[in-house]
Design an enzyme around this catalytic site. Structure first.
Site: not given
Ligand SMILES: NC(=O)c1ccc[n+]([C@@H]2O[C@H](COP(=O)([O-])OP(=O)(O)OC[C@H]3O[C@@H](n4cnc5c(N)ncnc54)[C@H](O)[C@@H]3O)[C@@H](O)[C@H]2O)c1
Length: 457
Positions: A291-293, A296
């Site tokens: 859900h991040c790399i 974001d």
């Protein structure tokens, strides 16, 4: 009223005096008698909630997903890597309750926002979850409350977007209520670091808000790192994830270069890692996930455009990492070709749906992209993942075909034309696979020694 110190170099809006409200809240925080509300009880919010309860705070957990509320109040934990006893003890101690009644937001002295921050299909920040939450809080906002955004986001979100919405209530930030940003650095499945032991970066929209947020985290985590503004804290989180995104892309690109040269990237990395300084290891893989790399970094790209600049490294990292599932498929295609087979009609077992080892989170996993490519080319695909029993329908892929994890047996392996190793979970018998699968395409460097039926991808 008490005069506050602005940290040196601060660009925070000056607040000359600390309202008595802030002192009241600080006392409640210091005595652990403050009630803390956590909005969004997912991978980030739930561990934080349990840590707060373990630190002796009363915690109210809020979520729009009523099935999560029911599960939690019944003591059913839905995040695999969290120990179930943590939830049952929090409930037993009466320190924690979950609710979907947002009218109760006003009961909290401090509110932590842990809602999703995905991208739109156009790869722009999808701020609707943060906006909805800020509006919900704004409806019941009362004097003396502290609001802290934890969701990863672009610099300026807390100060511009959230503050603006909360101030529609008529209350003033830094005077009537307090607002800060503190990024979450949760690393699901990391056995060495959890919520309480990962240092927490904190920046206030104004100094009083920053002080209060720091006072709270000082009581929750092992170390609080104070920065001058909420924007700095927002930027810090993005830098951490951009650093990973760019380095993952770099090592993926190097893998493709060395493959052409007949050099084994894994052996190179093992050797390079012996340098005791100036080198940090990143491993190649089938793409990027979670859900991040993959998401974001694009928050910064979007915001930077407002300032007339396009960060090139991020775009480039995106291009390389997005290409990796295609590279993996090409390697599979070539390996099948060498055996006189085509992808069309071949039986392929995907090993691992989760985006990284030993966790149950399959969000944005490159496995889905690979699966779609395989299905699109006419392969018969099944999967095995000890942590993901059913292929989840994700926000990005709401119509994904229903699939269930198959038991990993000798018979299943022998029936395949290929096993595509996407995630290197520990709880998988790799020897069994090497012994019985006719072909293994390994994207994670599990098989270091050359084997006739293993191809590195
Ligand atoms: N998962 C990670 O490892 C990780 C690590 C660091 C930072 N983050 C960041 O933390 C934030 C949350 O991520 P996550 O992985 O916990 O997401 P998640 O999807 O696991 O959880 C978010 C929760 O928020 C709930 N929610 C959505 N809208 C809501 C609303 N209006 N009110 C109340 N609840 C609402 C959802 O139902 C869900 O339970 C994101 O910004 C993410 O980038 C995640």
């Amino acid at each position: 009223m008490v005069t506050t110190q602005v940290p040196e170099g601060s660009t925070e809006r000056p607040v000359a005096e600390r309202p008595a409200l802030a002192d009241d809240l600080r006392r409640k925080i210091e005595s652990h008698s403050a009630t803390i509300g956590v909005v969004g009880l997912g991978y980030v919010g739930l561990p934080m909630t349990l840590t707060l309860a373990e630190r002796g705070f009363s915690v109210l957990g809020f979520d729009v997903d009523t099935s999560k509320i029911e599960s939690l109040n019944a003591g059913r934990n839905y995040i695999q890597h969290l120990a179930g006893e943590r939830l049952t003890s929090a409930l037993a101690s009466r320190k924690f309750r979950a609710t979907a009644d947002f009218g109760r937001l006003s009961e909290a002295d401090a509110l932590l926002i842990c809602v999703p921050t995905p991208l739109t299909p156009q790869r722009e920040p999808e701020m609707s979850y943060v906006v909805d939450t800020a509006r919900q809080i704004g409806r019941t906002l009362r004097r003396g409350q502290l609001v802290i955004l934890e969701s990863t986001t672009y610099p300026g979100t807390t100060d511009e977007l959230v503050r603006g919405i909360l101030e529609e209530s008529g209350l003033r930030c830094g005077v009537d209520f307090f607002l800060a940003f503190s990024p979450e650095r949760e690393d699901p499945g990391n056995a060495s670091y959890g919520t309480a032991t990962i240092p927490k970066v904190v920046g206030g929209v104004d100094p009083v808000s920053g002080d209060l947020a720091q006072a709270l985290y000082d009581r929750i985590v092992s170390r609080t790192v104070r920065v001058t503004t909420a924007r700095t804290a927002e930027a810090t989180k993005l830098v951490e994830n951009i650093f990973r995104a760019v380095n993952i892309a770099l090592v993926n690109e190097l893998k493709m270069v060395f493959d052409r040269m007949g050099i084994d990237i894994w052996e190179v990395l093992d050797a390079a890692s012996t340098k005791p300084f100036g080198f940090m290891r990143f491993n190649p893989g089938p793409g990027w996930g979670g859900h991040c790399i993959p998401l974001d970094p694009f928050y910064l790209v979007w915001k930077a455009r407002e300032y007339g600049i396009t960060p090139k490294f991020i775009e480039l990292a995106g291009e390389v990492n997005v290409q990796m599932p295609h590279y993996v498929l090409e390697k599979l295609q070539l390996a099948l070709n060498d055996r006189g087979k085509s992808v069309k009609g071949s039986r392929v077992l995907l090993l691992g749906l989760a985006y990284k080892k030993d966790i149950d989170d399959a969000r944005e996993s490159p496995a889905f992209e690979i699966l779609e490519l395989l299905l699109g080319r006419g392969a018969e695909v099944c999967y095995h993942d000890p942590h993901v029993a059913t292929a989840p329908r994700t926000r990005a892929r709401p119509d994904f075909p229903a699939m269930e994890s198959r038991e990993l047996t000798r018979e299943l392996l022998e029936r395949q034309d290929a096993v595509l190793l996407v995630t290197d979970h520990t709880a998988v018998d790799y020897e069994l696979i090497a012994r019985h699968a006719p072909l293994v395409v390994d994207t994670r460097g599990v098989y270091r020694q050359p084997l006739a039926n293993v191809v590195k991808a």
